[in-house]
Design a protein around this motif. Structure first.
Motif, short mmCIF file in Angstrom:
data_model
loop_
_atom_site.label_atom_id
_atom_site.label_comp_id
_atom_site.label_asym_id
_atom_site.label_seq_id
_atom_site.Cartn_x
_atom_site.Cartn_y
_atom_site.Cartn_z
N TYR A 99 26.27 43.20 42.93
CA TYR A 99 27.56 42.64 42.56
C TYR A 99 27.86 41.37 43.35
CZ TYR A 99 28.85 46.97 40.06
OH TYR A 99 28.92 48.03 39.20
N HIS A 103 27.56 38.16 40.94
CA HIS A 103 28.87 37.86 40.37
C HIS A 103 29.81 37.16 41.34
CE1 HIS A 103 27.86 40.18 36.82
NE2 HIS A 103 27.49 41.18 37.59
N ARG A 133 28.62 39.04 31.96
CA ARG A 133 27.29 39.65 31.97
C ARG A 133 26.22 38.63 32.34
NH1 ARG A 133 26.20 44.47 30.65
NH2 ARG A 133 28.11 44.73 29.50
N LEU A 146 31.79 42.07 31.09
CA LEU A 146 31.55 43.30 31.84
C LEU A 146 32.60 44.34 31.48
CD1 LEU A 146 30.79 41.84 35.38
CD2 LEU A 146 29.15 42.72 33.74
N SER A 147 32.31 45.59 31.74
CA SER A 147 33.28 46.65 31.47
C SER A 147 34.39 46.60 32.51
CB SER A 147 32.60 48.02 31.52
OG SER A 147 32.24 48.34 32.84
N THR A 150 33.34 48.13 35.85
CA THR A 150 32.54 47.25 36.70
C THR A 150 33.43 46.24 37.40
OG1 THR A 150 30.65 47.53 35.22
CG2 THR A 150 30.59 45.65 36.74
#
Length: 165
Positions: A99, A103, A133, A146-147, A150
């Motif tokens: 992560y 990100h 994503r 992303l969900s 997440t």
């Protein structure tokens, strides 16, 4: 006469409001030379003594004098190595690393820690939900964003790191 505490152990006192306070020095400001003082509070002297000991142990290795020069990316590296790595399972450690590297650092990593605002974070989370994503072969048929779960996990990482900053 009260017992003296050794150098580096901080000091403990009772405040006017009835609570106990423990103070400790975490470093010196390079510009002014003044000591940077942190504190912990508690209902009893024993509670504060324990919190103070834990806080001093946690702050070993962090240069608070350089705190103004940290970027979000630099601080996340320090936090990840000194705090997160010690307290989590290897699988969680690898997930957090992914992560952070994929990100957080590409988006927020260059922002000075003092300049980070809630607006930066909200825009970052919105962008992750819409198009966060990472481009990979396996992810081609999945939606671009992303969900929410997440994004909440990423928020939790940032929140934990910023609490110590």
């Amino acid at each position: 006469m009260p017992k003296r505490r050794a150098n580096g152990e901080g000091n403990i006192r009772k405040r006017k409001d009835g609570r106990w306070e423990g103070r400790y020095t975490v470093g010196r400001d390079p510009e002014t030379g003044k000591a940077i003082i942190k504190n912990v509070l508690g209902k009893t002297q024993a509670e504060v003594k324990e919190k103070l000991k834990k806080a001093i142990e946690e702050n070993v290795g962090i240069d608070y004098g350089r705190a103004k020069t940290y970027t979000v990316g630099n601080w996340l590296e320090v936090w990840y190595e000194n705090y997160a790595k010690i307290k989590m399972r290897p699988s969680t450690y690898l997930t957090y690393h992914g992560y952070i590297e994929n990100h957080i650092k590409p988006q927020l990593g260059k922002i000075p820690l003092n300049d980070l605002t809630t607006l930066h974070l909200q825009q970052f989370y919105k962008k992750l939900l819409a198009e966060g994503r990472v481009e990979r072969i396996e992810a081609q048929k999945q939606p671009k964003g992303l969900s929410a779960k997440t994004v909440r996990n990423i928020h939790q990482i940032i929140s934990s790191a910023l609490k110590l900053a």
